[in-house]
Design a protein around this motif. Structure first.
Motif, short mmCIF file in Angstrom:
data_model
loop_
_atom_site.label_atom_id
_atom_site.label_comp_id
_atom_site.label_asym_id
_atom_site.label_seq_id
_atom_site.Cartn_x
_atom_site.Cartn_y
_atom_site.Cartn_z
N LEU A 197 21.17 -53.20 47.17
CA LEU A 197 21.54 -54.14 46.11
C LEU A 197 22.72 -54.96 46.60
N VAL A 211 20.63 -66.90 46.52
CA VAL A 211 19.27 -67.17 46.02
C VAL A 211 18.41 -67.71 47.15
N PRO A 217 17.49 -57.18 47.73
CA PRO A 217 17.57 -57.34 46.28
C PRO A 217 18.98 -57.77 45.86
N CYS A 218 19.05 -58.69 44.94
CA CYS A 218 20.29 -59.41 44.68
C CYS A 218 20.43 -59.62 43.18
N ILE A 219 21.65 -59.47 42.64
CA ILE A 219 21.88 -59.80 41.23
C ILE A 219 22.89 -60.92 41.15
N GLN A 384 20.92 -63.18 35.47
CA GLN A 384 19.50 -63.21 35.78
C GLN A 384 18.78 -62.23 34.87
N LYS A 385 17.47 -62.22 34.93
CA LYS A 385 16.70 -61.41 33.99
C LYS A 385 16.23 -60.10 34.57
N LEU A 386 16.24 -59.99 35.88
CA LEU A 386 15.67 -58.79 36.50
C LEU A 386 16.74 -57.70 36.61
N HIS A 387 16.37 -56.50 36.18
CA HIS A 387 17.19 -55.29 36.33
C HIS A 387 18.37 -55.23 35.36
N ALA A 388 19.29 -56.16 35.49
CA ALA A 388 20.49 -56.11 34.65
C ALA A 388 20.75 -57.50 34.12
N ARG A 389 21.11 -57.57 32.85
CA ARG A 389 21.44 -58.86 32.23
C ARG A 389 22.72 -58.65 31.45
#
Lengths: 411, 411
Positions: A197, A211, A217-219, A384-389
């Motif tokens: 991550l 991006v 995988p990136c938040i 972002q919407k994936l995994h953690a918001r």
């Protein structure tokens, strides 16, 4: 200088020991890390003084203030680590438990990520915050501080490593990238299979680079063009209080308000109240209709798409709730947006249709924060919407796996 | 031919209507989609026959069978859609509720992703499965079928759109990319800000292309090099049953076993049992130590890193539980791995230290499946750690947002 690749490999080699550590060991390590910061304060302050000397002249006052450490700030860092130690262990929680008709017992269980990389900028205290959260979440971490904070971050990591080893964990559970060129960020972004991550904490440029280039995988975190919409049915005194707080209480943070939209039926009354309250401190940049009601600078082309992080507020008039929702859909960064209204149907529409991490009715956007949300801490605010918001706490720094226990079941 | 960009924009324009649809509307649309498939069966079969004619000669028998539709398979697709209609609505669930001392009420609430893109290969039924799951999860979708299945997928989408519009939802809630060249996949991978989630369902090449090129959030699925480790303390009859089932019940799927590891103390007894049971159907590829115990082909260099999807099993002997865990860490794709043992300490070590989406004790890896896990359905099996791991059901196709209700709170 150790290569970034070797530092990532150090973290990968340490992740098993951190993941296997029980709650007591992790907490003992965290408390020892906090103690080591206090004990090592002189060295950390000396390193920080060197950073400050080198940075003076090349960065502005606001950045210099972010970079500066003091004995109080080091104590604050230690206190933050102790607070993380006091939080419940996120690892091992059973998130779902099911017994199947065939007798299989299936548990969805929170487990550590493995290796978490964090790229940040000039605030040295992020070094301690991020390391503490990663360790508590059972992961090794690789930190990359901004070039101007490197000496300070290095001294902080050295101190924390003394705490880690005193508690029996590998010092390489916490690592700092030595190469401060752009190359090391790129290496973190592309360390597929080694970095589980990547959390970029910084400006729009860093986020965009992640991006575009990241294969790990990136938040995405932190960019906040937050809106407050003052509805036709708003309590206007409450609306002025909320806009003032969201704009002025701390303009440099991502949950500060950058844009105020007003329903046309409320604008004649609200805009003079707003100007009266904050016009002396805040530069209002007005669209054409707002400028027909109050004095102020006319908004330029980019003013409704800019994260000012300053005492500047873009102000616009909209025809309707739909107009406000459409404006937000076009211009928001998906961080925090608010409606001020006494109309519960309007509130429900806004809450449903505004697609942001945090949507508010009648409260300041400044509450979007792990502590204020009751998470006890945060690693950043995901947009972002994936995994953690929204605010990422310890739970969001973990992944899960399915654990299935049988006695010979076949399909 | 409509451009991929325009098709993505159609989905983005439709997502608001799907997200705002209530449970009843979505279920009515799903049932109408199922009916429309049955009513449109003749047209779908004709399109499929054209696909089959075009593909014959250029693809093998296994692929041809995956491509083939029949009246029964269309009925199966319709039944699958009706089952999705019967599942609980994942949207709107309150995942966490907290009232803060300042009176703020904060709810973490499941909401739709927005636009979900799915890239898949030759099985036309994925078209119906994926569309049904996306609609139920409140998202619009953009589907990209393999070139050889395009006519079939197109006929299926046309039928489903009749169902959607009959229920008052936009037909563009479900979209099929018309360009079947590689270019359209690249456009989906890089549609930042328009595609909220991309799910590649296919071989290792597609997954790698996504990892390397995607700028949109992406969930890797499906590659399964699954291991079964037969411990020194295993019930060997149970172990043979489990390996047989995991290898032979359906070798072409991702949760099939590809590698069997045996503890050295069990190998002398177990390997002859294994050969006796499955040696007639399965080609055993043996490492040096296994080849010292039973007859069989010697494993080549890549055999412990290959997803055979066939009646082939790599077999190796390890010195210890640690040896098995280390082998799996090096060679597993993180899908499903199993230990067969009666030793609860060994089981606990394996469950903790094997870093895969599903870790089993004493059961076949073939259970890694949304239906078998009680999720009711699945969009695929995630082998990554972010957002979703293992079978992705309706919950994993949603994101969440924080909804905060106040009465004027400021910070």
């Amino acid at each position: 200088m150790k290569s970034t690749r070797d530092i990532i490999l150090d973290a990968a080699a340490a992740k098993g020991a951190v993941a296997a550590a029980d709650t007591e060991t992790k907490n003992r390590a965290l408390l020892a890390m906090a103690d080591a910061l206090i004990e090592g304060a002189d060295g950390i302050l000396a390193a920080n003084a060197a950073d400050m000397d080198a940075a003076r002249g090349s960065i502005g006052e606001v950045m210099l203030d972010r970079l500066a450490l003091s004995r109080e700030r080091i104590e604050g860092m230690a206190k933050g680590i102790r607070e993380v130690a006091a939080l419940p262990d996120p690892v091992g929680r059973v998130l779902a438990h099911v017994e199947r008709p065939n007798g299989l017992v299936i548990e969805r269980t929170a487990v550590p990520m493995g290796v978490i990389a964090i790229i940040y900028e000039s605030r040295p205290n992020v070094t301690a915050d991020a390391a503490a959260l990663a360790v508590k979440a059972g992961s090794a971490c690789v930190l990359r501080a901004g070039r101007e904070a490197h000496r300070s971050a290095s001294a902080i990591v050295e101190a924390m490593r003394r705490g880690l080893t005193a508690a029996g964990l590998p010092g390489t559970a916490v690592n700092l990238v030595e190469d401060t060129s752009r190359q090391s960020s790129t290496e973190l972004m592309t360390a597929s299979g080694l970095v589980d991550l990547l959390i970029p904490r910084g400006g729009a440029g860093l986020i965009r680079a992640c991006v575009e280039n990241a294969t790990v995988p990136c938040i995405e975190t932190g960019t906040g063009i937050c809106h407050i919409y003052v509805d036709a049915a708003a309590d206007l005194e409450m609306a002025v209080d909320i806009v003032e707080n969201a704009k002025c209480s701390r303009p440099s943070v991502c949950n500060a308000c950058e844009v105020c939209l007003v329903h046309k039926d409320a604008a004649e009354k609200f805009l003079p109240m707003l100007r009266e309250r904050i016009g002396g401190r805040v530069e209002l940049r007005l669209d054409g209709r707002a400028a027909g009601i109050i004095d102020g600078k006319r908004a330029g082309e980019r003013d409704f798409d800019t994260e000012f992080l300053d005492y500047i507020l873009a102000v616009g008039v909209v025809d309707s709730l739909d107009g406000a929702i459409a404006h937000i859909a076009e211009h928001s960064t998906g961080h925090s947006d608010c409606i001020v209204t006494a109309d519960s149907a309007a509130a429900a529409r806004f809450l449903r249709d505004v697609d942001s991490a945090a949507v508010y009715v009648n409260a300041s956007t400044r509450f979007t924060d792990g502590g204020e949300f009751g998470l006890g801490c945060e690693m950043g605010i995901s947009t972002q919407k994936l995994h953690a918001r929204g605010p990422m706490g310890l739970a969001e720094l973990c992944t899960y796996k399915y654990i299935i226990r049988g006695d010979g079941q076949v399909r």
